[in-house]
Design a protein around this motif. Structure first.
Motif, PDB file in Angstrom:
ATOM      1  N   GLN A  92       0.843  -1.188   0.000  1.00  0.00           N
ATOM      2  CA  GLN A  92       0.000   0.000   0.000  1.00  0.00           C
ATOM      3  C   GLN A  92       0.885   1.247   0.000  1.00  0.00           C
ATOM      4  N   GLN A  93       0.504   2.200  -0.853  1.00  0.00           N
ATOM      5  CA  GLN A  93       1.393   3.347  -1.039  1.00  0.00           C
ATOM      6  C   GLN A  93       1.338   4.295   0.139  1.00  0.00           C
ATOM      7  N   PRO A  94       2.454   4.948   0.445  1.00  0.00           N
ATOM      8  CA  PRO A  94       2.438   5.979   1.479  1.00  0.00           C
ATOM      9  C   PRO A  94       1.670   7.201   0.974  1.00  0.00           C
ATOM     10  N   VAL A  95       1.190   7.986   1.913  1.00  0.00           N
ATOM     11  CA  VAL A  95       0.419   9.179   1.586  1.00  0.00           C
ATOM     12  C   VAL A  95       1.285  10.402   1.833  1.00  0.00           C
ATOM     13  N   GLN A  96       1.424  11.229   0.827  1.00  0.00           N
ATOM     14  CA  GLN A  96       2.215  12.444   0.959  1.00  0.00           C
ATOM     15  C   GLN A  96       1.307  13.660   1.049  1.00  0.00           C
ATOM     16  N   SER A  97       1.778  14.634   1.805  1.00  0.00           N
ATOM     17  CA  SER A  97       1.074  15.905   1.884  1.00  0.00           C
ATOM     18  C   SER A  97       2.092  17.015   2.099  1.00  0.00           C
ATOM     19  N   PRO A  98       1.846  18.220   1.575  1.00  0.00           N
ATOM     20  CA  PRO A  98       0.736  18.530   0.681  1.00  0.00           C
ATOM     21  C   PRO A  98       1.001  17.999  -0.729  1.00  0.00           C
ATOM     22  N   GLN A  99       0.026  18.142  -1.590  1.00  0.00           N
ATOM     23  CA  GLN A  99       0.213  17.707  -2.981  1.00  0.00           C
ATOM     24  C   GLN A  99       1.100  18.681  -3.731  1.00  0.00           C
ATOM     25  N   ALA A 100       1.011  19.948  -3.346  1.00  0.00           N
ATOM     26  CA  ALA A 100       1.799  20.959  -4.039  1.00  0.00           C
ATOM     27  C   ALA A 100       2.089  22.111  -3.087  1.00  0.00           C
ATOM     28  N   VAL A 101       3.231  22.729  -3.308  1.00  0.00           N
ATOM     29  CA  VAL A 101       3.636  23.882  -2.507  1.00  0.00           C
ATOM     30  C   VAL A 101       4.257  24.911  -3.439  1.00  0.00           C
ATOM     31  N   ILE A 102       3.858  26.158  -3.258  1.00  0.00           N
ATOM     32  CA  ILE A 102       4.499  27.253  -3.993  1.00  0.00           C
ATOM     33  C   ILE A 102       5.150  28.167  -2.967  1.00  0.00           C
ATOM     34  N   LEU A 103       6.431  28.387  -3.126  1.00  0.00           N
ATOM     35  CA  LEU A 103       7.186  29.193  -2.173  1.00  0.00           C
ATOM     36  C   LEU A 103       7.936  30.293  -2.889  1.00  0.00           C
ATOM     37  N   ARG A 104       8.280  31.308  -2.148  1.00  0.00           N
ATOM     38  CA  ARG A 104       9.244  32.292  -2.629  1.00  0.00           C
ATOM     39  C   ARG A 104      10.634  31.801  -2.198  1.00  0.00           C
ATOM     40  N   GLU A 105      11.601  32.145  -2.984  1.00  0.00           N
ATOM     41  CA  GLU A 105      12.986  31.800  -2.648  1.00  0.00           C
ATOM     42  C   GLU A 105      13.295  32.269  -1.230  1.00  0.00           C
ATOM     43  N   GLY A 106      13.904  31.390  -0.455  1.00  0.00           N
ATOM     44  CA  GLY A 106      14.265  31.735   0.913  1.00  0.00           C
ATOM     45  C   GLY A 106      13.272  31.243   1.957  1.00  0.00           C
ATOM     46  N   GLU A 107      12.082  30.842   1.520  1.00  0.00           N
ATOM     47  CA  GLU A 107      11.082  30.338   2.467  1.00  0.00           C
ATOM     48  C   GLU A 107      11.318  28.850   2.766  1.00  0.00           C
ATOM     49  N   ASP A 108      10.654  28.375   3.813  1.00  0.00           N
ATOM     50  CA  ASP A 108      10.813  26.988   4.251  1.00  0.00           C
ATOM     51  C   ASP A 108       9.611  26.145   3.836  1.00  0.00           C
ATOM     52  N   ALA A 109       9.842  24.852   3.729  1.00  0.00           N
ATOM     53  CA  ALA A 109       8.743  23.930   3.408  1.00  0.00           C
ATOM     54  C   ALA A 109       8.914  22.631   4.178  1.00  0.00           C
ATOM     55  N   VAL A 110       7.790  22.012   4.481  1.00  0.00           N
ATOM     56  CA  VAL A 110       7.785  20.685   5.096  1.00  0.00           C
ATOM     57  C   VAL A 110       6.897  19.782   4.265  1.00  0.00           C
ATOM     58  N   ILE A 111       7.430  18.627   3.924  1.00  0.00           N
ATOM     59  CA  ILE A 111       6.665  17.633   3.157  1.00  0.00           C
ATOM     60  C   ILE A 111       6.547  16.389   4.031  1.00  0.00           C
ATOM     61  N   ASN A 112       5.338  15.893   4.141  1.00  0.00           N
ATOM     62  CA  ASN A 112       5.069  14.759   5.013  1.00  0.00           C
ATOM     63  C   ASN A 112       4.764  13.496   4.231  1.00  0.00           C
ATOM     64  N   CYS A 113       5.087  12.379   4.868  1.00  0.00           N
ATOM     65  CA  CYS A 113       4.882  11.071   4.257  1.00  0.00           C
ATOM     66  C   CYS A 113       4.417  10.136   5.362  1.00  0.00           C
ATOM     67  N   SER A 114       3.285   9.504   5.192  1.00  0.00           N
ATOM     68  CA  SER A 114       2.798   8.604   6.231  1.00  0.00           C
ATOM     69  C   SER A 114       2.341   7.294   5.625  1.00  0.00           C
ATOM     70  N   SER A 115       2.498   6.244   6.403  1.00  0.00           N
ATOM     71  CA  SER A 115       2.157   4.904   5.944  1.00  0.00           C
ATOM     72  C   SER A 115       1.231   4.233   6.939  1.00  0.00           C
ATOM     73  N   SER A 116       0.390   3.357   6.434  1.00  0.00           N
ATOM     74  CA  SER A 116      -0.484   2.584   7.322  1.00  0.00           C
ATOM     75  C   SER A 116       0.223   1.324   7.813  1.00  0.00           C
ATOM     76  N   LYS A 117       1.433   1.085   7.300  1.00  0.00           N
ATOM     77  CA  LYS A 117       2.158  -0.129   7.677  1.00  0.00           C
ATOM     78  C   LYS A 117       3.438   0.226   8.427  1.00  0.00           C
ATOM     79  N   ALA A 118       3.890  -0.706   9.239  1.00  0.00           N
ATOM     80  CA  ALA A 118       5.187  -0.532   9.904  1.00  0.00           C
ATOM     81  C   ALA A 118       6.282  -0.566   8.840  1.00  0.00           C
ATOM     82  N   LEU A 119       7.272   0.279   9.026  1.00  0.00           N
ATOM     83  CA  LEU A 119       8.272   0.495   7.977  1.00  0.00           C
ATOM     84  C   LEU A 119       9.670   0.067   8.402  1.00  0.00           C
ATOM     85  N   TYR A 120      10.387  -0.514   7.440  1.00  0.00           N
ATOM     86  CA  TYR A 120      11.816  -0.757   7.627  1.00  0.00           C
ATOM     87  C   TYR A 120      12.593   0.536   7.413  1.00  0.00           C
ATOM     88  N   SER A 121      12.241   1.235   6.349  1.00  0.00           N
ATOM     89  CA  SER A 121      12.997   2.432   6.010  1.00  0.00           C
ATOM     90  C   SER A 121      12.157   3.354   5.140  1.00  0.00           C
TER      91      SER A 121
END
Lengths: 115, 114
Positions: free
Chosen positions: B1-30
């Motif tokens: 089952q595929q991991p779920v990423q969020s957000p789908q898209a981000v638009i930033l100005r140069e110099g700004e910060d971003a966080v991208i998340n990834c979550s799984s319904s299964k226990a993960l090795y890596s």
């Protein structure tokens, strides 16, 4: 830096024809993979190959697909009878150790267009 | 089952910060992170193996919360070169082990504007 190379870069074929996509993994790598990416979508796992046999395959990898490592350097993906929905970018990847702790090195892909 | 990423898209100005998340319904090795620029192959960024592990180089770092089966990618002081699609790839503990392929999320499109 060693690279994964794929040929051809673009393949156009008619529906029902067989295609063979070729890959030369990095020479000391032991694990080989095929992924595909339909335009603008996610990278989908097809098959992994280790120790001269398929390790895992996805639901996409049905009887129309096969892989071979014919000569110790090439790694090929064959699609026996192509369908329109097989149109995608196909990426070969290799890793020196298992994907548990080793990065996948991707080739530049073969764009397959089925008409 | 595929991991779920969020957000789908981000638009930033140069110099700004971003966080991208990834979550799984299964226990993960890596968890792996890759960046793909348009028309190119995915390029490896980093692997996280252990719960609580954090990694980074320069202004791109990542963390892995094994208990929550989540990973986050942090981009600080973003540069134009950071633009692209970021994919997390997971190897879950239900798989056969290390010879299995990664399962990738749908990707997060990051656009950096000057």
């Amino acid at each position: 830096e060693p690279e994964v190379t794929q040929t051809p870069s673009h393949q156009v074929t008619q529906m029902g024809q067989e295609v063979i996509l070729r890959c030369v993994p990095i020479s000391n790598h032991l694990y080989f993979y095929w992924y595909r990416q339909i335009l603008g979508q996610k990278v989908e796992f097809l098959v992994s190959f280790y120790n001269n046999e398929i390790s895992e395959k996805s639901e996409i990898f049905d009887d129309q697909f096969s892989v071979e490592r014919p000569d110790g350097s090439n790694f090929t993906l064959k699609i026996r009878s192509t369908k329109l929905e097989d149109s995608a970018m196909y990426f070969c990847a290799s890793s020196d150790l298992s994907s548990y702790n080793s990065p996948l090195h991707f080739g530049n892909g073969t764009r397959l267009t089925v008409t | 089952q595929q991991p779920v990423q969020s957000p789908q898209a981000v638009i930033l100005r140069e110099g700004e910060d971003a966080v991208i998340n990834c979550s799984s319904s299964k226990a993960l090795y890596s968890v792996h992170w890759y960046r793909q620029k348009h028309g190119e192959a995915p390029v490896f960024l980093m692997i996280l193996l252990k719960g609580g592990e954090q990694k980074g180089h320069e202004k791109i770092s990542a963390s892995f919360n094994e208990k929550k089966q989540q990973s986050s990618l942090y981009l600080t002081a973003s540069q134009l070169s950071y633009s692209g699609t970021y994919f997390c790839g997971t190897l879950d503990k239900g798989s056969g082990g290390g010879a299995d392929g990664l399962t990738f999320g749908k990707g997060t499109h990051l656009i950096i504007q000057p």
